[in-house]
Scaffold this motif. Sequence first.
Motif, short mmCIF file in Angstrom:
data_model
loop_
_atom_site.label_atom_id
_atom_site.label_comp_id
_atom_site.label_asym_id
_atom_site.label_seq_id
_atom_site.Cartn_x
_atom_site.Cartn_y
_atom_site.Cartn_z
N LYS A 49 39.67 64.62 62.59
CA LYS A 49 39.90 64.30 61.07
C LYS A 49 40.00 65.82 60.28
O LYS A 49 41.22 65.68 59.67
N VAL A 50 39.50 66.57 60.68
CA VAL A 50 39.82 67.91 60.22
C VAL A 50 41.15 68.38 60.69
O VAL A 50 42.16 68.86 59.99
N ALA A 51 41.74 68.18 61.85
CA ALA A 51 42.85 68.36 62.17
C ALA A 51 43.97 67.74 61.57
O ALA A 51 44.82 68.17 61.25
N ALA A 52 43.84 66.47 61.34
CA ALA A 52 44.67 65.42 60.75
C ALA A 52 44.99 66.04 59.28
O ALA A 52 46.03 66.13 58.54
N VAL A 53 43.66 66.37 58.67
CA VAL A 53 44.07 67.04 57.05
C VAL A 53 44.79 68.34 57.38
O VAL A 53 45.85 68.36 56.53
N PHE A 54 44.72 69.15 58.19
CA PHE A 54 45.41 70.59 58.16
C PHE A 54 46.92 69.88 58.62
O PHE A 54 47.90 70.53 57.83
N TYR A 55 47.11 68.99 59.17
CA TYR A 55 48.62 68.50 59.52
C TYR A 55 49.23 68.08 58.22
O TYR A 55 50.44 68.44 57.83
N ASN A 56 48.36 67.35 57.51
CA ASN A 56 48.85 66.76 56.29
C ASN A 56 49.14 67.86 55.30
O ASN A 56 50.17 67.80 54.39
N LYS A 63 50.51 74.92 53.57
CA LYS A 63 49.35 75.83 53.63
C LYS A 63 48.29 75.10 53.94
O LYS A 63 47.94 73.84 53.69
N LEU A 64 47.57 75.79 54.92
CA LEU A 64 46.19 75.23 55.59
C LEU A 64 45.23 75.10 54.53
O LEU A 64 44.29 74.17 54.49
N GLY A 65 44.98 76.02 53.64
CA GLY A 65 43.88 76.35 52.71
C GLY A 65 42.43 76.01 53.22
O GLY A 65 41.78 75.38 53.01
N SER A 66 42.15 77.24 54.45
CA SER A 66 40.91 76.74 55.17
C SER A 66 40.11 78.18 54.63
O SER A 66 40.58 79.07 54.82
N SER A 67 38.93 77.89 54.44
CA SER A 67 38.09 78.91 53.63
C SER A 67 37.91 80.20 54.86
O SER A 67 37.83 81.19 54.62
N PRO A 68 37.44 79.68 56.07
CA PRO A 68 36.94 80.77 56.85
C PRO A 68 38.27 81.78 57.05
O PRO A 68 37.76 82.86 57.72
N LEU A 118 43.99 64.82 52.31
CA LEU A 118 44.38 66.17 51.91
C LEU A 118 43.15 67.20 51.86
O LEU A 118 43.26 68.34 51.73
N TYR A 119 41.85 66.53 51.79
CA TYR A 119 40.76 67.45 51.41
C TYR A 119 39.67 67.09 52.15
O TYR A 119 39.53 65.85 52.34
N PHE A 120 38.62 68.11 52.57
CA PHE A 120 37.40 67.79 52.76
C PHE A 120 36.47 68.83 52.45
O PHE A 120 36.97 70.06 52.21
N VAL A 121 35.11 68.52 52.69
CA VAL A 121 34.21 69.31 52.14
C VAL A 121 32.90 69.05 53.04
O VAL A 121 32.67 67.61 53.34
N THR A 122 32.07 70.10 53.15
CA THR A 122 30.78 69.54 53.98
C THR A 122 29.34 69.94 53.14
O THR A 122 29.77 70.96 52.24
#
Length: 156
Positions: A49-56, A63-68, A118-122
């Motif tokens: 699911k994270v991968a799908a969000v990044f592709y989207n 832009k990936l927009g990944s915190s790490p 397009l978004y996720f959070v943990t």
Amino acid sequence: DKMINQMNRVIDGEVIKKAKEKGMSINEVLTLASVVQMEAGLDTEGMSKVAAVFYNRLAADGKLGSSPTCYYGDSFKNDDERYDTYKIKGLPPGPLCSPGKEAIKAVLYPEENFSDYLYFVTDKNGKFYFHKTYAEQTATVNRLKQEGNWIYEYFD
């Protein structure tokens, strides 16, 4: 030798074939898988699911927009922010870690029927929350903060 042998076991003919089908180099697969790995940690179920969000996100604005990735480049002298996926379009120049088999698989086989997300959070326990809109994302973040179930995030 051990690292190369392990990579050769993981990056087999099937991985190479699927990467070519997706129009990706092995470096691109490993780079995206490393970001998925850093975001998902040990939650192998959430990786696709994270991968799908990044592709989207890549399809939407590039832009990936990944915190790490925001912190990775800080370790380099004269950081040019080429790893900060909030600032650059596309993938960073190379992997940020050594991704596991599940993260590589997630990049090659992202969650189907997830094209609107397009978004996720943990939360602080590592549970994922996926959203289609920024308003939904913000509402979840605010709820997690109120519950004391929030972890530090890049934008705090």
